[in-house]
Design a protein around this motif. Structure first.
Motif, PDB file in Angstrom:
ATOM      1  N   GLU A  12     -11.253   3.938  11.843  1.00 51.93           N
ATOM      2  CA  GLU A  12      -9.879   4.401  12.036  1.00 51.93           C
ATOM      3  C   GLU A  12      -9.333   4.011  13.415  1.00 51.93           C
ATOM      4  OE1 GLU A  12      -8.115   5.517   9.736  1.00 51.93           O
ATOM      5  OE2 GLU A  12      -9.651   5.919   8.234  1.00 51.93           O
ATOM      6  N   THR A  13     -10.158   4.142  14.447  1.00 55.31           N
ATOM      7  CA  THR A  13      -9.668   3.838  15.794  1.00 55.31           C
ATOM      8  C   THR A  13      -9.411   2.346  15.985  1.00 55.31           C
ATOM      9  OG1 THR A  13     -11.968   3.777  16.553  1.00 55.31           O
ATOM     10  CG2 THR A  13     -10.762   5.831  16.867  1.00 55.31           C
ATOM     11  N   ARG A  14     -10.032   1.516  15.161  1.00 59.42           N
ATOM     12  CA  ARG A  14      -9.793   0.084  15.305  1.00 59.42           C
ATOM     13  C   ARG A  14      -8.389  -0.308  14.887  1.00 59.42           C
ATOM     14  NH1 ARG A  14     -12.212  -3.757  12.755  1.00 59.42           N
ATOM     15  NH2 ARG A  14     -11.666  -5.145  14.448  1.00 59.42           N
ATOM     16  N   ASP A  15      -7.770   0.485  13.982  1.00 61.03           N
ATOM     17  CA  ASP A  15      -6.385   0.148  13.637  1.00 61.03           C
ATOM     18  C   ASP A  15      -5.413   1.189  14.197  1.00 61.03           C
ATOM     19  OD1 ASP A  15      -6.884   2.262  11.981  1.00 61.03           O
ATOM     20  OD2 ASP A  15      -6.137   1.313  10.156  1.00 61.03           O
ATOM     21  N   GLN A  16      -5.841   1.803  15.311  1.00 60.21           N
ATOM     22  CA  GLN A  16      -5.004   2.707  16.095  1.00 60.21           C
ATOM     23  C   GLN A  16      -4.612   3.973  15.331  1.00 60.21           C
ATOM     24  OE1 GLN A  16      -1.726   0.624  17.891  1.00 60.21           O
ATOM     25  NE2 GLN A  16      -2.991  -1.078  18.592  1.00 60.21           N
ATOM     26  N   GLU A  17      -5.413   4.339  14.324  1.00 61.34           N
ATOM     27  CA  GLU A  17      -5.219   5.647  13.699  1.00 61.34           C
ATOM     28  C   GLU A  17      -6.121   6.643  14.396  1.00 61.34           C
ATOM     29  OE1 GLU A  17      -5.885   5.264   9.559  1.00 61.34           O
ATOM     30  OE2 GLU A  17      -4.149   3.969   9.221  1.00 61.34           O
ATOM     31  N   THR A  18      -5.955   7.913  14.115  1.00 59.50           N
ATOM     32  CA  THR A  18      -6.754   8.942  14.789  1.00 59.50           C
ATOM     33  C   THR A  18      -7.695   9.603  13.802  1.00 59.50           C
ATOM     34  OG1 THR A  18      -5.307  10.813  14.327  1.00 59.50           O
ATOM     35  CG2 THR A  18      -4.721   9.420  16.195  1.00 59.50           C
ATOM     36  N   GLY A  19      -8.618  10.369  14.358  1.00 60.52           N
ATOM     37  CA  GLY A  19      -9.531  11.119  13.515  1.00 60.52           C
ATOM     38  C   GLY A  19      -8.832  12.170  12.687  1.00 60.52           C
ATOM     39  N   GLN A  20      -7.628  12.553  13.080  1.00 62.90           N
ATOM     40  CA  GLN A  20      -6.866  13.540  12.308  1.00 62.90           C
ATOM     41  C   GLN A  20      -6.539  13.002  10.917  1.00 62.90           C
ATOM     42  OE1 GLN A  20      -7.702  16.096  14.222  1.00 62.90           O
ATOM     43  NE2 GLN A  20      -5.699  17.006  13.877  1.00 62.90           N
ATOM     44  N   HIS A  21      -6.311  11.697  10.825  1.00 68.67           N
ATOM     45  CA  HIS A  21      -6.048  11.089   9.509  1.00 68.67           C
ATOM     46  C   HIS A  21      -7.245  11.319   8.584  1.00 68.67           C
ATOM     47  CE1 HIS A  21      -5.084   8.201   6.375  1.00 68.67           C
ATOM     48  NE2 HIS A  21      -6.249   7.596   6.594  1.00 68.67           N
ATOM     49  N   ILE A  22      -8.428  11.164   9.125  1.00 67.73           N
ATOM     50  CA  ILE A  22      -9.646  11.384   8.340  1.00 67.73           C
ATOM     51  C   ILE A  22      -9.698  12.817   7.829  1.00 67.73           C
ATOM     52  CG2 ILE A  22     -12.171  11.455   8.431  1.00 67.73           C
ATOM     53  CD1 ILE A  22     -11.985   9.363  10.682  1.00 67.73           C
ATOM     54  N   LEU A  23      -9.444  13.763   8.737  1.00 66.86           N
ATOM     55  CA  LEU A  23      -9.552  15.178   8.380  1.00 66.86           C
ATOM     56  C   LEU A  23      -8.438  15.609   7.429  1.00 66.86           C
ATOM     57  CD1 LEU A  23     -10.538  16.640  11.877  1.00 66.86           C
ATOM     58  CD2 LEU A  23     -12.031  16.036   9.966  1.00 66.86           C
ATOM     59  N   ARG A  24      -7.241  15.073   7.658  1.00 65.13           N
ATOM     60  CA  ARG A  24      -6.128  15.447   6.766  1.00 65.13           C
ATOM     61  C   ARG A  24      -6.378  14.940   5.342  1.00 65.13           C
ATOM     62  NH1 ARG A  24      -2.827  13.956  11.337  1.00 65.13           N
ATOM     63  NH2 ARG A  24      -2.528  11.898  10.384  1.00 65.13           N
ATOM     64  N   THR A  25      -6.734  13.660   5.230  1.00 66.63           N
ATOM     65  CA  THR A  25      -6.944  13.120   3.879  1.00 66.63           C
ATOM     66  C   THR A  25      -8.122  13.814   3.195  1.00 66.63           C
ATOM     67  OG1 THR A  25      -8.258  11.315   4.854  1.00 66.63           O
ATOM     68  CG2 THR A  25      -5.939  10.863   4.358  1.00 66.63           C
ATOM     69  N   GLN A  26      -9.095  14.215   3.979  1.00 63.16           N
ATOM     70  CA  GLN A  26     -10.222  14.961   3.414  1.00 63.16           C
ATOM     71  C   GLN A  26      -9.741  16.272   2.804  1.00 63.16           C
ATOM     72  OE1 GLN A  26     -13.193  16.541   6.226  1.00 63.16           O
ATOM     73  NE2 GLN A  26     -14.786  15.645   4.912  1.00 63.16           N
ATOM     74  N   ARG A  27      -8.868  16.973   3.498  1.00 62.20           N
ATOM     75  CA  ARG A  27      -8.326  18.240   2.979  1.00 62.20           C
ATOM     76  C   ARG A  27      -7.450  17.994   1.763  1.00 62.20           C
ATOM     77  NH1 ARG A  27      -8.811  21.942   2.148  1.00 62.20           N
ATOM     78  NH2 ARG A  27      -7.268  23.402   2.966  1.00 62.20           N
ATOM     79  N   TYR A  28      -6.652  16.906   1.780  1.00 65.54           N
ATOM     80  CA  TYR A  28      -5.795  16.611   0.624  1.00 65.54           C
ATOM     81  C   TYR A  28      -6.631  16.368  -0.635  1.00 65.54           C
ATOM     82  CZ  TYR A  28      -2.135  15.708   4.170  1.00 65.54           C
ATOM     83  OH  TYR A  28      -1.250  15.806   5.203  1.00 65.54           O
ATOM     84  N   VAL A  29      -7.688  15.565  -0.466  1.00 65.11           N
ATOM     85  CA  VAL A  29      -8.554  15.259  -1.607  1.00 65.11           C
ATOM     86  C   VAL A  29      -9.191  16.538  -2.150  1.00 65.11           C
ATOM     87  CG1 VAL A  29     -10.745  14.155  -2.264  1.00 65.11           C
ATOM     88  CG2 VAL A  29      -9.037  12.870  -0.962  1.00 65.11           C
ATOM     89  N   GLU A  30      -9.650  17.388  -1.260  1.00 66.83           N
ATOM     90  CA  GLU A  30     -10.279  18.639  -1.688  1.00 66.83           C
ATOM     91  C   GLU A  30      -9.290  19.529  -2.442  1.00 66.83           C
ATOM     92  OE1 GLU A  30     -13.129  22.126   0.211  1.00 66.83           O
ATOM     93  OE2 GLU A  30     -11.671  21.133   1.509  1.00 66.83           O
ATOM     94  N   LEU A  31      -8.058  19.624  -1.906  1.00 72.28           N
ATOM     95  CA  LEU A  31      -7.027  20.434  -2.568  1.00 72.28           C
ATOM     96  C   LEU A  31      -6.737  19.916  -3.974  1.00 72.28           C
ATOM     97  CD1 LEU A  31      -4.327  21.146   0.180  1.00 72.28           C
ATOM     98  CD2 LEU A  31      -5.601  22.845  -1.136  1.00 72.28           C
ATOM     99  N   LEU A  32      -6.533  18.632  -4.094  1.00 74.63           N
ATOM    100  CA  LEU A  32      -6.213  18.030  -5.392  1.00 74.63           C
ATOM    101  C   LEU A  32      -7.363  18.245  -6.387  1.00 74.63           C
ATOM    102  CD1 LEU A  32      -4.636  14.676  -4.139  1.00 74.63           C
ATOM    103  CD2 LEU A  32      -3.415  16.542  -5.290  1.00 74.63           C
ATOM    104  N   ALA A  33      -8.585  18.035  -5.927  1.00 69.04           N
ATOM    105  CA  ALA A  33      -9.741  18.184  -6.815  1.00 69.04           C
ATOM    106  C   ALA A  33      -9.900  19.629  -7.286  1.00 69.04           C
ATOM    107  CB  ALA A  33     -11.012  17.716  -6.101  1.00 69.04           C
ATOM    108  N   GLU A  34      -9.754  20.579  -6.360  1.00 65.06           N
ATOM    109  CA  GLU A  34      -9.883  21.990  -6.724  1.00 65.06           C
ATOM    110  C   GLU A  34      -8.807  22.395  -7.729  1.00 65.06           C
ATOM    111  OE1 GLU A  34     -12.082  24.136  -6.226  1.00 65.06           O
ATOM    112  OE2 GLU A  34     -13.267  23.491  -4.516  1.00 65.06           O
ATOM    113  N   HIS A  35      -7.617  21.847  -7.575  1.00 63.52           N
ATOM    114  CA  HIS A  35      -6.536  22.172  -8.524  1.00 63.52           C
ATOM    115  C   HIS A  35      -6.813  21.545  -9.897  1.00 63.52           C
ATOM    116  CE1 HIS A  35      -2.495  23.221  -9.864  1.00 63.52           C
ATOM    117  NE2 HIS A  35      -2.446  22.019 -10.401  1.00 63.52           N
ATOM    118  N   LEU A  36      -7.221  20.296  -9.908  1.00 65.46           N
ATOM    119  CA  LEU A  36      -7.432  19.600 -11.176  1.00 65.46           C
ATOM    120  C   LEU A  36      -8.627  20.132 -11.959  1.00 65.46           C
ATOM    121  CD1 LEU A  36      -6.687  15.894 -10.208  1.00 65.46           C
ATOM    122  CD2 LEU A  36      -5.336  17.373 -11.691  1.00 65.46           C
ATOM    123  N   ARG A  37      -9.564  20.798 -11.287  1.00 66.79           N
ATOM    124  CA  ARG A  37     -10.720  21.336 -12.014  1.00 66.79           C
ATOM    125  C   ARG A  37     -10.318  22.428 -13.001  1.00 66.79           C
ATOM    126  NH1 ARG A  37     -14.855  24.389  -8.087  1.00 66.79           N
ATOM    127  NH2 ARG A  37     -16.115  24.122  -9.952  1.00 66.79           N
TER     128      ARG A  37
END
Length: 435
Positions: free
Chosen positions: A240-265
């Motif tokens: 992520e840091t190589r393309d000037q993104e931050t670790g927050q992007h990692i954590l946010r997308t992780q939470r989004y994926v978890e939310l979507l999966a928990e809802h779809l179950r």
């Protein structure tokens, strides 16, 4: 009920508790039944053994009685035989005594109406004539039992009469069972209580041993999981840091994926796939989705302007680079469910529902659900975040783009889940904003 069953399937401690409790309960019941039956039979046999001893003592003290029976002179000596039988009637719960000869004839009874009569050969009588003491708990039904028929249950005992080591007849004794079996029932209850308490103590000891081992194993697993998560986040952060993104992007997308999966179950269509373990794997592996960017040169990865066709073609290879990187781990360490989930998520998170994505050009449900979830989470975060080549979109602007992409870029079911969770998406985006 489904939630309870799911909790049981995923909780090792609960599984052990239930299985060992049931096993111990069944084992205790089986052993208790066996022991109580054995103890009851033993008590009954010990009780029965009294009568051959008493009869033997009586005959030893009056040897002429056995001779009278052997000589079939019972009609002339009824008073002598009566005395022997009367002595037996004084013992405990005995209420009926009969004496038989070897020809199935009753030679004495406290019921005079059957003296001298011959009756059919019964099983217990037949065995007694062969020399063994026999008994059974029975309800009187035979012809010679007419006077005992009023009793619901009796203990019927046959004892052979010996003269010069030869069987010359048999005593038939009837004993009321109420007092005897009340004593046996009392002993049975005591044995059951002792067995149950022993089973509980043994179960608690086993549980204590298992629980200590379980806690140690759980702590070791948690430590390993934390180490894995730190390693995953560190690897993802490099990309992520190589393309000037931050670790927050990692954590946010992780939470989004978890939310979507928990809802779809909750949707029957996805319920079987989205187990608790699978959602954990999706959540843990999602930070690795762009790990393949380490194989893209900085001149392309951080280019502020629009990429050329050739540059974009190179950029499109980063899912494959990441997939192949994990293949090396699989080749060396062997495959796991987590690695399989991570590989498919990395390879397919840029595929599109209509088949226009990359690198495989997959479409519809041929795209793994992990890739479909990651696709929406990644695009949403890219839209609402500032990049070197664009400003941050508002949530509503990002939402409009995602709605436009439903059935084209994104799985419609995942978009529908996003719409129901959009307030959660907003809160995550705001709460974990890039600094």
């Amino acid at each position: 009920m489904n939630r309870i069953m799911s909790h049981i399937r995923t909780n090792v401690l609960l599984q052990y508790t239930l299985i060992t409790f049931l096993a111990m309960a069944i084992l205790t019941a089986i052993l208790s039944s066996f022991v109580t039956k054995w103890a009851g039979d033993l008590q009954l046999k010990k009780h029965i053994e009294l009568y051959p001893f008493v009869i033997e003592q009586k005959l030893d003290s009056s040897p002429q009685l056995a001779q009278i029976i052997a000589d079939k002179g019972y009609l002339q000596h009824q008073s002598d035989i009566k005395q022997l039988a009367s002595d037996m009637l004084q013992l405990g719960g005995i209420f009926r005594v009969k004496i038989w000869d070897t020809e199935q004839t009753v030679i004495w009874s406290d019921d005079p109406s059957i003296i001298g009569k011959e009756f059919p050969r019964g099983d217990l009588y037949a065995k007694a004539i062969l020399g063994s003491s026999e008994y059974e708990v029975t309800t009187p039904t035979r012809d010679e039992q007419a006077t005992e028929a009023s009793a619901k249950q009796v203990l019927e005992i046959y004892v052979p009469i010996l003269y010069h080591q030869k069987v010359v007849g048999a005593f038939e004794i009837y004993e009321a069972t109420e007092t005897l079996f009340e004593e046996i029932r009392s002993n049975t209850i005591t044995i059951w209580i002792i067995s149950i308490l022993t089973g509980i103590v043994f179960y608690l000891l086993l549980f204590g041993i298992f629980y200590r081992s379980y806690r140690k194993q759980k702590e070791a697993n948690e430590s390993l999981m934390k180490t894995q998560e730190v390693t995953i986040l560190a690897l993802a952060a490099v990309a992520e840091t190589r393309d000037q993104e931050t670790g927050q992007h990692i954590l946010r997308t992780q939470r989004y994926v978890e939310l979507l999966a928990e809802h779809l179950r909750t949707d029957p269509k996805f319920k079987r796939y989205l187990s608790t373990e699978r959602i954990q794997e999706l959540t843990r592996s999602s930070p690795l989705h762009d790990i393949g960017k380490v194989g893209i040169s900085d001149s392309i990865l951080n280019k502020p302007g629009k990429l050329t066709a050739d540059e974009f073609e190179i950029m499109r290879q980063h899912p494959r680079f990441g997939y192949e990187a994990l293949n090396i781990a699989v080749d060396r360490l062997g495959s796991t469910s987590f690695l399989e989930t991570a590989r498919e998520l990395i390879l397919t998170h840029h595929e599109k529902w209509d088949g226009t994505g990359y690198p495989e050009g997959l479409s519809g449900e041929s795209i793994p659900l992990s890739g479909r979830l990651m696709a929406l989470a990644d695009v949403y975060d890219a839209l609402v975040s500032k990049r070197v080549y664009k400003g941050a979109f508002t949530h509503d602007e990002a939402k409009a783009i995602i709605l436009e992409g439903s059935g084209k870029h994104f799985d419609p079911a995942v978009v529908e889940a996003f719409l129901k969770l959009e307030q959660d998406f907003i809160e995550i985006a705001e709460g974990m904003r890039d600094i």
